[in-house]
Write an enzyme that holds these catalytic residues in place. Structure first.
Site, mmCIF file in Angstrom:
data_model
loop_
_atom_site.group_PDB
_atom_site.id
_atom_site.type_symbol
_atom_site.label_atom_id
_atom_site.label_comp_id
_atom_site.label_asym_id
_atom_site.label_seq_id
_atom_site.Cartn_x
_atom_site.Cartn_y
_atom_site.Cartn_z
ATOM 1 N N HIS A 184 1.745 -5.293 8.583
ATOM 2 C CA HIS A 184 0.468 -4.674 8.216
ATOM 3 C C HIS A 184 -0.259 -5.370 7.059
ATOM 4 O O HIS A 184 -1.368 -4.994 6.714
ATOM 5 C CB HIS A 184 0.670 -3.198 7.861
ATOM 6 C CG HIS A 184 1.306 -2.986 6.517
ATOM 7 N ND1 HIS A 184 2.665 -3.059 6.325
ATOM 8 C CD2 HIS A 184 0.770 -2.728 5.301
ATOM 9 C CE1 HIS A 184 2.935 -2.836 5.056
ATOM 10 N NE2 HIS A 184 1.805 -2.646 4.398
HETATM 11 C C1 UD1 Z 1 -1.697 0.487 2.022
HETATM 12 C C2 UD1 Z 1 -1.267 -0.117 0.682
HETATM 13 C C3 UD1 Z 1 -0.037 -0.981 0.915
HETATM 14 C C4 UD1 Z 1 1.062 -0.209 1.612
HETATM 15 C C5 UD1 Z 1 0.495 0.373 2.910
HETATM 16 C C6 UD1 Z 1 1.511 1.189 3.668
HETATM 17 C C7 UD1 Z 1 -3.066 -0.601 -0.916
HETATM 18 C C8 UD1 Z 1 -3.875 -1.665 -1.536
HETATM 19 N N1 UD1 Z 1 -2.299 -0.971 0.135
HETATM 20 O O1 UD1 Z 1 -2.091 -0.591 2.861
HETATM 21 O O2 UD1 Z 1 0.454 -1.413 -0.338
HETATM 22 O O3 UD1 Z 1 2.130 -1.090 1.905
HETATM 23 O O4 UD1 Z 1 -0.620 1.204 2.583
HETATM 24 O O5 UD1 Z 1 1.028 1.484 4.948
HETATM 25 O O6 UD1 Z 1 -3.132 0.526 -1.341
HETATM 26 N N2 UD1 Z 1 -6.116 3.228 8.602
HETATM 27 C C9 UD1 Z 1 -6.210 4.155 9.623
HETATM 28 N N3 UD1 Z 1 -5.607 5.370 9.428
HETATM 29 C C10 UD1 Z 1 -4.955 5.704 8.303
HETATM 30 C C11 UD1 Z 1 -4.902 4.771 7.272
HETATM 31 C C12 UD1 Z 1 -5.469 3.533 7.427
HETATM 32 O O7 UD1 Z 1 -6.790 3.891 10.667
HETATM 33 O O8 UD1 Z 1 -4.423 6.825 8.221
HETATM 34 C C13 UD1 Z 1 -6.697 1.881 8.822
HETATM 35 C C14 UD1 Z 1 -8.116 1.758 8.363
HETATM 36 O O9 UD1 Z 1 -8.755 0.870 9.234
HETATM 37 C C15 UD1 Z 1 -7.991 1.112 7.008
HETATM 38 C C16 UD1 Z 1 -6.770 0.201 7.196
HETATM 39 O O10 UD1 Z 1 -5.934 0.933 8.081
HETATM 40 O O11 UD1 Z 1 -9.133 0.424 6.633
HETATM 41 C C17 UD1 Z 1 -6.055 -0.139 5.942
HETATM 42 O O12 UD1 Z 1 -5.680 1.059 5.240
HETATM 43 P P1 UD1 Z 1 -5.490 1.028 3.626
HETATM 44 O O13 UD1 Z 1 -4.973 2.332 3.172
HETATM 45 O O14 UD1 Z 1 -6.734 0.526 3.009
HETATM 46 O O15 UD1 Z 1 -4.414 -0.087 3.405
HETATM 47 P P2 UD1 Z 1 -3.011 -0.337 4.131
HETATM 48 O O16 UD1 Z 1 -3.104 -1.615 4.862
HETATM 49 O O17 UD1 Z 1 -2.524 0.844 4.896
#
Ligand code: UD1
Length: 383
Positions: free
Chosen positions: A231
């Site tokens: 991820h």
């Molecule tokens: C975040 C953390 C990372 C952790 C990871 C665990 C930061 C900077 N990163 O990364 O350290 O290892 O969580 O998973 O805080 N999205 C969904 N549904 C959700 C959540 C996210 O569709 O419930 C999608 C969205 O498109 C979003 C993308 O995932 O833009 C990234 O989500 P985000 O929380 O920004 O970062 P992670 O990659 O999950």
């Protein structure tokens, strides 16, 4: 999207959380979570806070919001719903962190906590820490002192800043304590072990109990499959690394090692259209199913921080698609190998990964009492 700071029902409309009147007399801890690994880390800590008689106000920033990324963990780990969900959702780093800061500050002003407790290195961590320190509320950081020494990782910035604004630093390992010392942080650093290890020990029987069903669901045999999760933006947003990962996964399955791959939402669109014989992609999995698969896999392939450790806790070798890791003990003990996805020898590296005879000292990540030590230290901090 709302950023209301009023206590509200989370998954069950109308089910407001009533905190007992007696709570007003107890030490109050705002416990901030927001991303999937934090729901896991918070579970043993919340239990220990309650056993220690501390008044916990669990606040979910809403960074992760899909059912399978969030609520399923509270259900699976038998934890009550958070008292607040700030619903910040996804956005750029600045926008997401800014929304969290504003909403967390409102909660802190209204709840008047004695301490704010944050975990790890996500945007929810830094937002919780910053909101608290600006209000002169002590910050306690679980998983303090971890460093990848790669400042292009958002998590590295989140960790460094959070450590430097924390009053109490709960380090999981000796290396973490040493990293803090190099940055001049030596006071109120307590090496407690790793709360994810606590949880694996607490959930051991439940993990074993779930295994037959999970292996059946995926039509897998113990020790005869690879478990994959990816991820991190450095892999998902770089086409050459991403293509190399797909190629590697295809090659592993072609070499007769079936692959099961729960897909993080960040990679949902990228993986659409990918299929290969022997590769089973699936939605994100709940805690027990994940741990059962990790425990029974022949090898784990990942770029997650938490999964590198969980693989080691289960005695499963791991190959990590990263250039550095903050969990250096695992690499030193040769239970985890770092590999850039473009490595020519990737498939043979994965197929030959074995748990080394010497393994990993069981004490590296503590003795399963990290959460209890954290709760006791918090009690002492405010007593
Ligand atoms: C975040 C953390 C990372 C952790 C990871 C665990 C930061 C900077 N990163 O990364 O350290 O290892 O969580 O998973 O805080 N999205 C969904 N549904 C959700 C959540 C996210 O569709 O419930 C999608 C969205 O498109 C979003 C993308 O995932 O833009 C990234 O989500 P985000 O929380 O920004 O970062 P992670 O990659 O999950």
């Amino acid at each position: 999207m709302t950023t209301s700071c009023a206590p509200r029902a989370w998954t069950k409309p109308g089910a407001f959380i009533q905190r007992p009147f007696i709570a007003a007399l107890m030490t109050k801890i705002i416990h901030v979570v927001g991303a999937r690994p934090q729901f896991v880390k918070a579970a043993p800590v919340s239990r220990a806070l309650s056993a220690e008689g501390l008044d916990e106000v669990l606040v979910h920033t809403g960074q992760h919001y899909d059912w399978l990324m969030s609520a399923v963990f509270f259900e699976g780990l038998r934890r009550p719903e958070p008292a607040y969900n700030l619903d910040v959702g996804s956005a750029t780093h600045g926008a997401q962190t800014g929304r969290m800061l504003e909403a967390l500050e409102k909660v802190m002003l209204s709840e008047k906590p004695d301490v704010v407790l944050v975990h790890g290195d996500t945007n929810s961590t830094i937002a919780g820490g910053l909101a608290a320190v600006k209000l002169h509320v002590p910050v306690a950081h679980v998983e303090a002192g971890l460093r990848s020494f790669n400042r292009r990782m958002p998590e590295e910035i989140n960790r460094i800043v959070t450590d430097h604004i924390s009053t109490l630093l709960f380090a999981p390992t000796e290396n973490a304590v040493a990293n803090l010392a190099v940055e001049g942080i030596t006071q109120d650093v307590i090496q407690v072990g790793d709360v994810m290890y606590d949880l694996i020990l607490q959930m051991g029987e439940a993990i074993d109990g779930a295994t037959d069903q999970v292996l059946d669901d995926f039509d897998l045999s113990p020790g005869e499959f690879a478990f994959v999760t990816i991820h991190r933006p450095e892999n998902t947003d770089d086409p050459s690394r991403w293509d190399a990962i797909l190629e590697g996964v295809r090659g592993i399955a072609a070499a007769s090692l079936p692959v099961v791959w729960p897909v993080h939402p960040r990679t949902r669109d990228l993986i659409r259209g990918f299929s290969a014989p022997g590769v089973r992609t699936t939605d994100p999995l709940p805690y027990l199913a994940t741990q059962s698969l990790v425990r029974n896999a022949r090898v784990v392939l990942t770029d997650s921080g938490g999964l590198q450790k969980e693989a080691a806790f289960h005695g499963t070798p791991c190959v990590t698609f990263r250039d550095q890791t903050e969990w250096v003990e695992l690499v030193e003990a040769r239970v985890n190998q770092l590999a850039p996805p473009e490595a020519e020898s990737l498939v043979s590296l994965v197929l030959s990964a074995r748990w080394p005879g010497t393994g990993l000292s069981t004490r590296v990540y503590g003795d399963g009492t990290a959460a209890v030590q954290i709760a006791r230290s918090l009690r002492r901090l405010v007593d």
